[in-house]
Design a protein around this motif. Sequence first.
Motif, PDB file in Angstrom:
ATOM      1  N   PHE A  58       0.846  -1.197   0.000  1.00 23.25           N
ATOM      2  CA  PHE A  58       0.000   0.000   0.000  1.00 23.25           C
ATOM      3  C   PHE A  58       0.876   1.239   0.000  1.00 23.25           C
ATOM      4  O   PHE A  58       1.798   1.357   0.806  1.00 23.25           O
ATOM      5  CB  PHE A  58      -0.925  -0.009   1.224  1.00 23.25           C
ATOM      6  N   VAL A  59       0.628   2.138  -0.935  1.00 27.42           N
ATOM      7  CA  VAL A  59       1.424   3.370  -1.028  1.00 27.42           C
ATOM      8  C   VAL A  59       0.474   4.570  -1.080  1.00 27.42           C
ATOM      9  O   VAL A  59      -0.702   4.420  -1.398  1.00 27.42           O
ATOM     10  CB  VAL A  59       2.335   3.367  -2.283  1.00 27.42           C
ATOM     11  N   ASP A  60       1.007   5.754  -0.756  1.00 26.89           N
ATOM     12  CA  ASP A  60       0.178   6.968  -0.796  1.00 26.89           C
ATOM     13  C   ASP A  60      -0.048   7.431  -2.223  1.00 26.89           C
ATOM     14  O   ASP A  60      -1.071   8.004  -2.557  1.00 26.89           O
ATOM     15  CB  ASP A  60       0.855   8.097  -0.007  1.00 26.89           C
ATOM     16  N   ALA A  61       0.958   7.214  -3.074  1.00 29.41           N
ATOM     17  CA  ALA A  61       0.855   7.647  -4.470  1.00 29.41           C
ATOM     18  C   ALA A  61       1.804   6.812  -5.311  1.00 29.41           C
ATOM     19  O   ALA A  61       2.833   6.351  -4.810  1.00 29.41           O
ATOM     20  CB  ALA A  61       1.226   9.127  -4.587  1.00 29.41           C
ATOM     21  N   ILE A  62       1.443   6.627  -6.578  1.00 30.41           N
ATOM     22  CA  ILE A  62       2.349   5.978  -7.530  1.00 30.41           C
ATOM     23  C   ILE A  62       3.073   7.121  -8.237  1.00 30.41           C
ATOM     24  O   ILE A  62       2.418   8.058  -8.708  1.00 30.41           O
ATOM     25  CB  ILE A  62       1.554   5.156  -8.576  1.00 30.41           C
TER      26      ILE A  62
END
Length: 545
Positions: free
Chosen positions: A516-520
Amino acid sequence: MLGQMQNHPLLTSMLLEFAERHHGDGEIVSRRVEGDIHRYTYRDLARRSRQLAATLDKAGLQQGDRVATLAWNGYRHLELYFGVTGSGRVVHTLNPRLHPEQLVWIINHAEDAVLCFDMTFLPLIQAVHAKCPSVKTWVALCEADKLPADSGIPQLVSYEAWIGTSTDQYVWPKFDENSAAGLCYTSGTTGNPKGALYSHRSTVLHAYGGALPDALNLSARDSMMPVVPMFHVNAWGLPYVAALTGCKVVFPGPAMDGKSIYELMEAEGVSMAAGVPTIWQMLLGHVQGNKLKFSTLNRTVIGGSACPPAMIDTFREEFGVDVLHAWGMTETSPLGSVSTLKNKHLKQPREQQLAIRVKQGRAICGVDMRIVGDDGNEQPWDGKTFGDLQVRGPWIIESYFKGETPLVTDEHGHRWFPTGDVATIDADGYMQITDRSKDVIKSGGEWISSIDIENIAMAHPAIAMAACIGMPHPKWDERPIVAVVRKPGAEVTREELLAFYEGKTAKWQIPDDVVFVDAIPLGATGKMLKTRLRELLKDYKLPTA
Ligand code: AMP
């Protein structure tokens, strides 16, 4: 024996003259950097483009000299497209989202003589101008009274003052249709960017090809919004297709958020729009979040990176909007293929039609395509066999600006451009991209398409964006993982998302992990930057390794 028809060169000025004569009162609407809405007509566009051309003559610019632009989508940018090219100079569109050092490199490589910029980019110009010795004239795309007194930029003029006193009686010159018209650099994710130098002939033929019913299908009845920036491969050629068809044009300017785009679409009766998937993600978020409908939009061209099937389905089923999934590259002007149904598909059930629409589509006449294996041999069109995609045609690159030819020659002496994409082609000629060749994941000798893995994640209601990359694995060489961004307020666990893959793809293709990431990270044209993502995850270890 030669044919005996008139030998008119194919020049961009021909498109503008046509638009002025036959669609003189056709509207061109722009949201300006200043925030207001500007309206004028093809007649005004033609008149001011002639003034610009006369100005370039006065400034002593030679044929082939480069005039750079650093600007949003708007009417002045359109005048630069026509005034610069029509008078025999080259319009060089710069991407403001590039790193300043990269911009400096490109401006110097192109040896731009003039640089025209929107006031939004004044700080950027202030930062780079001293490093760009070839640029003799800096032009701010604004009224004279909007020019800052102490910009620090020598010879800075306002566009309106610059062209304002020039004659509008300029006559478009005739010259060789193979002369250069436009210059656009690749985004250069690896190494330095490379310049694709379009000719008048390639530009005009590309406009004819692009207007076709099975391509962008534009006509004088349309109101067309290029959301794709004019610095991204000439807004996919749409400004030239617009003049060729006389459609109404609606430019979104700098306001690229979902709300602004939606409101302008509704206000101007937009029937067709074009952009990359990340833009439509935002637009759909706004429209769904506020329970809105599109009252006039009936189709949208999505390309530049793979359009998730879930997006195509939502547009169709919730909003009655057809997605035209298109593929292309800087080196291909860019239009190469568009996915539209054939007559025999019309009676098929929705799922089967969707399976066709999600592909990158059939080649536009003028583009020949094939897939080849590692041995260079052509692969069958069975919709299963992968190969390196190669294309050729009158709007495909021959060689890079001041650079080498990338073309390869086959046994018949035909010269092909290797796209760097890996694709299948089915028996009906529908091409489907599985990956950039450098993004392909090889697991136990078998290929896994990262696009397929991303498309499944994107169909989950909690996922806003997904990027699949391969991670080193001691047994399988590589295994896929998927990095995802959750929609605001939405919840999904690693286990739930992995379970979501069950039954949607072969078991061995299901990713080994979810991150899970905040943004790609996105590149300068809104595409996912997997190189950057790999850097960010360099310390990541597969749970299965
Ligand atoms: P650029 O020259 O920067 O526009 O990048 C061209 C590349 O974008 C192509 O070689 C593809 O890898 C990718 N691309 C463009 N359109 C699509 C599409 N519809 N689906 C998947 N990849 C695409």
